[in-house]
Design a protein around this motif. Structure first.
Motif, PDB file in Angstrom:
ATOM      1  N   ILE A 160       9.358  15.899 -16.677  1.00 25.29           N
ATOM      2  CA  ILE A 160       9.002  16.249 -15.296  1.00 25.29           C
ATOM      3  C   ILE A 160       8.137  15.166 -14.670  1.00 25.29           C
ATOM      4  O   ILE A 160       8.333  14.784 -13.507  1.00 25.29           O
ATOM      5  CB  ILE A 160       8.297  17.615 -15.264  1.00 25.29           C
ATOM      6  N   SER A 161       7.175  14.646 -15.423  1.00 20.70           N
ATOM      7  CA  SER A 161       6.297  13.608 -14.875  1.00 20.70           C
ATOM      8  C   SER A 161       7.062  12.327 -14.572  1.00 20.70           C
ATOM      9  O   SER A 161       6.735  11.614 -13.616  1.00 20.70           O
ATOM     10  CB  SER A 161       5.150  13.321 -15.847  1.00 20.70           C
ATOM     11  N   SER A 162       8.105  12.020 -15.351  1.00 22.32           N
ATOM     12  CA  SER A 162       8.932  10.842 -15.059  1.00 22.32           C
ATOM     13  C   SER A 162       9.688  11.016 -13.746  1.00 22.32           C
ATOM     14  O   SER A 162       9.748  10.091 -12.925  1.00 22.32           O
ATOM     15  CB  SER A 162       9.920  10.600 -16.208  1.00 22.32           C
ATOM     16  N   PHE A 163      10.254  12.201 -13.539  1.00 21.93           N
ATOM     17  CA  PHE A 163      10.960  12.475 -12.288  1.00 21.93           C
ATOM     18  C   PHE A 163      10.004  12.435 -11.096  1.00 21.93           C
ATOM     19  O   PHE A 163      10.331  11.852 -10.050  1.00 21.93           O
ATOM     20  CB  PHE A 163      11.647  13.841 -12.348  1.00 21.93           C
ATOM     21  N   VAL A 164       8.845  13.048 -11.253  1.00 24.82           N
ATOM     22  CA  VAL A 164       7.867  13.061 -10.163  1.00 24.82           C
ATOM     23  C   VAL A 164       7.399  11.648  -9.847  1.00 24.82           C
ATOM     24  O   VAL A 164       7.265  11.263  -8.677  1.00 24.82           O
ATOM     25  CB  VAL A 164       6.672  13.961 -10.523  1.00 24.82           C
ATOM     26  N   GLY A 165       7.164  10.841 -10.881  1.00 19.61           N
ATOM     27  CA  GLY A 165       6.748   9.464 -10.662  1.00 19.61           C
ATOM     28  C   GLY A 165       7.804   8.651  -9.925  1.00 19.61           C
ATOM     29  O   GLY A 165       7.485   7.875  -9.015  1.00 19.61           O
ATOM     30  N   ALA A 166       9.070   8.828 -10.304  1.00 18.31           N
ATOM     31  CA  ALA A 166      10.149   8.120  -9.615  1.00 18.31           C
ATOM     32  C   ALA A 166      10.255   8.569  -8.163  1.00 18.31           C
ATOM     33  O   ALA A 166      10.495   7.746  -7.261  1.00 18.31           O
ATOM     34  CB  ALA A 166      11.472   8.370 -10.339  1.00 18.31           C
ATOM     35  N   TRP A 167      10.073   9.849  -7.917  1.00 19.46           N
ATOM     36  CA  TRP A 167      10.143  10.383  -6.555  1.00 19.46           C
ATOM     37  C   TRP A 167       8.996   9.851  -5.702  1.00 19.46           C
ATOM     38  O   TRP A 167       9.201   9.425  -4.567  1.00 19.46           O
ATOM     39  CB  TRP A 167      10.116  11.909  -6.625  1.00 19.46           C
ATOM     40  N   LEU A 168       7.796   9.846  -6.259  1.00 21.80           N
ATOM     41  CA  LEU A 168       6.646   9.327  -5.515  1.00 21.80           C
ATOM     42  C   LEU A 168       6.773   7.827  -5.274  1.00 21.80           C
ATOM     43  O   LEU A 168       6.296   7.312  -4.261  1.00 21.80           O
ATOM     44  CB  LEU A 168       5.351   9.624  -6.276  1.00 21.80           C
ATOM     45  N   GLY A 169       7.413   7.142  -6.200  1.00 22.74           N
ATOM     46  CA  GLY A 169       7.585   5.702  -6.044  1.00 22.74           C
ATOM     47  C   GLY A 169       8.470   5.313  -4.880  1.00 22.74           C
ATOM     48  O   GLY A 169       8.434   4.158  -4.424  1.00 22.74           O
ATOM     49  N   ALA A 170       9.273   6.244  -4.384  1.00 28.34           N
ATOM     50  CA  ALA A 170      10.159   5.937  -3.262  1.00 28.34           C
ATOM     51  C   ALA A 170       9.437   5.948  -1.925  1.00 28.34           C
ATOM     52  O   ALA A 170       9.936   5.384  -0.948  1.00 28.34           O
ATOM     53  CB  ALA A 170      11.322   6.934  -3.228  1.00 28.34           C
ATOM     54  N   PHE A 171       8.282   6.557  -1.841  1.00 22.77           N
ATOM     55  CA  PHE A 171       7.578   6.687  -0.565  1.00 22.77           C
ATOM     56  C   PHE A 171       7.157   5.350   0.046  1.00 22.77           C
ATOM     57  O   PHE A 171       7.246   5.177   1.267  1.00 22.77           O
ATOM     58  CB  PHE A 171       6.365   7.603  -0.722  1.00 22.77           C
ATOM     59  N   GLY A 191       6.981   3.701 -10.507  1.00 25.57           N
ATOM     60  CA  GLY A 191       6.536   5.086 -10.428  1.00 25.57           C
ATOM     61  C   GLY A 191       7.033   5.906 -11.601  1.00 25.57           C
ATOM     62  O   GLY A 191       6.280   6.711 -12.169  1.00 25.57           O
ATOM     63  N   ALA A 192       8.301   5.716 -11.978  1.00 25.81           N
ATOM     64  CA  ALA A 192       8.844   6.440 -13.125  1.00 25.81           C
ATOM     65  C   ALA A 192       8.131   6.049 -14.410  1.00 25.81           C
ATOM     66  O   ALA A 192       7.849   6.899 -15.264  1.00 25.81           O
ATOM     67  CB  ALA A 192      10.342   6.163 -13.249  1.00 25.81           C
TER      68      ALA A 192
END
Length: 219
Positions: A160-171, A191-192
């Motif tokens: 979950i933290s990998s997905f959240v990190g990748a998502w936040l990295g797109a901002f 981010g991932a």
């Protein structure tokens, strides 16, 4: 729950973190002008290889999930082939998802797919090592109250933290900062990676803190 099990989990996670550190520093010794930003595509490949290798070694050494068919050669071969197929399916699935969410369709295809491979390395590879190519087990682990061990708990958190990190990295990508790390998919991969490392650090600490409240079906 024994403290020794939590220590084994912690040591395993420290080795995973160490593999990412090695992927940054070892190539710079042998390759000129190697860096995460300037040679990002190469680093993605190297990091994926390092993390995958460490996960496989940890699985063989720690053996958190013992199968009754472990001694069957045909079972091992079939399992390996299925794992390879699942990993490739994961990579292509992530690639399609990235394109649907705005990644370039034609340009930077190799970069997008490399990011998909990296995210699969952080999420799919640990699932395959721990649970094998068993979709029912995957659904059980990622459902509510479906875990049966601290290893599955940590798998939940790191994935979950990998997905959240990748998502936040797109901002930061659409922001007009003109930074080199805003080029696709650098910020997402970073981010991932940070999310994966954060999950590796947080999960043993969280499990240790809540060890008295955690109960598992197989205990």
């Amino acid at each position: 729950m024994k403290d020794t099990d939590i220590k084994r989990l912690l040591y395993a996670h420290l080795l995973c973190i160490f593999s990412i550190i090695l992927s940054i520093f070892i190539p710079s010794v042998f390759l000129e002008n190697f860096s995460i930003l300037e040679t990002h595509l190469m680093w993605l490949c190297i990091c994926s290889v390092f993390v995958t290798a460490v996960n496989l070694v940890l699985y063989l050494v720690v053996k958190p999930n013992i199968s009754s068919k472990r001694n069957s050669l045909s079972h091992k071969v079939t399992r390996i082939l299925k794992c390879c197929i699942y990993f490739l399916m994961s990579c292509f699935s992530f690639h399609v998802i990235f394109v649907l969410y705005g990644a370039p369709l034609i340009e930077l295809v190799l970069e997008t797919f490399s990011f998909a491979v990296l995210l699969s390395t952080f999420t799919t590879v640990p699932c395959l090592c721990l649970l094998g190519p068993n979709i029912k087990a995957w659904l059980r682990v990622f459902s509510r109250n479906g875990v049966t061990s601290i290893w599955e708990n940590s798998l939940q958190i790191t994935t979950i933290s990998s997905f959240v990190g990748a998502w936040l990295g797109a901002f930061p990508i659409p922001l007009d900062w003109e930074r080199p790390w805003q080029v696709w998919p650098i910020s997402c991969t970073l981010g991932a990676t940070f999310g994966y490392v954060a999950g590796l650090v947080i999960s043993p600490l969280w499990i240790y803190w809540n060890r008295k409240q955690l109960t598992y079906k197989n205990n």
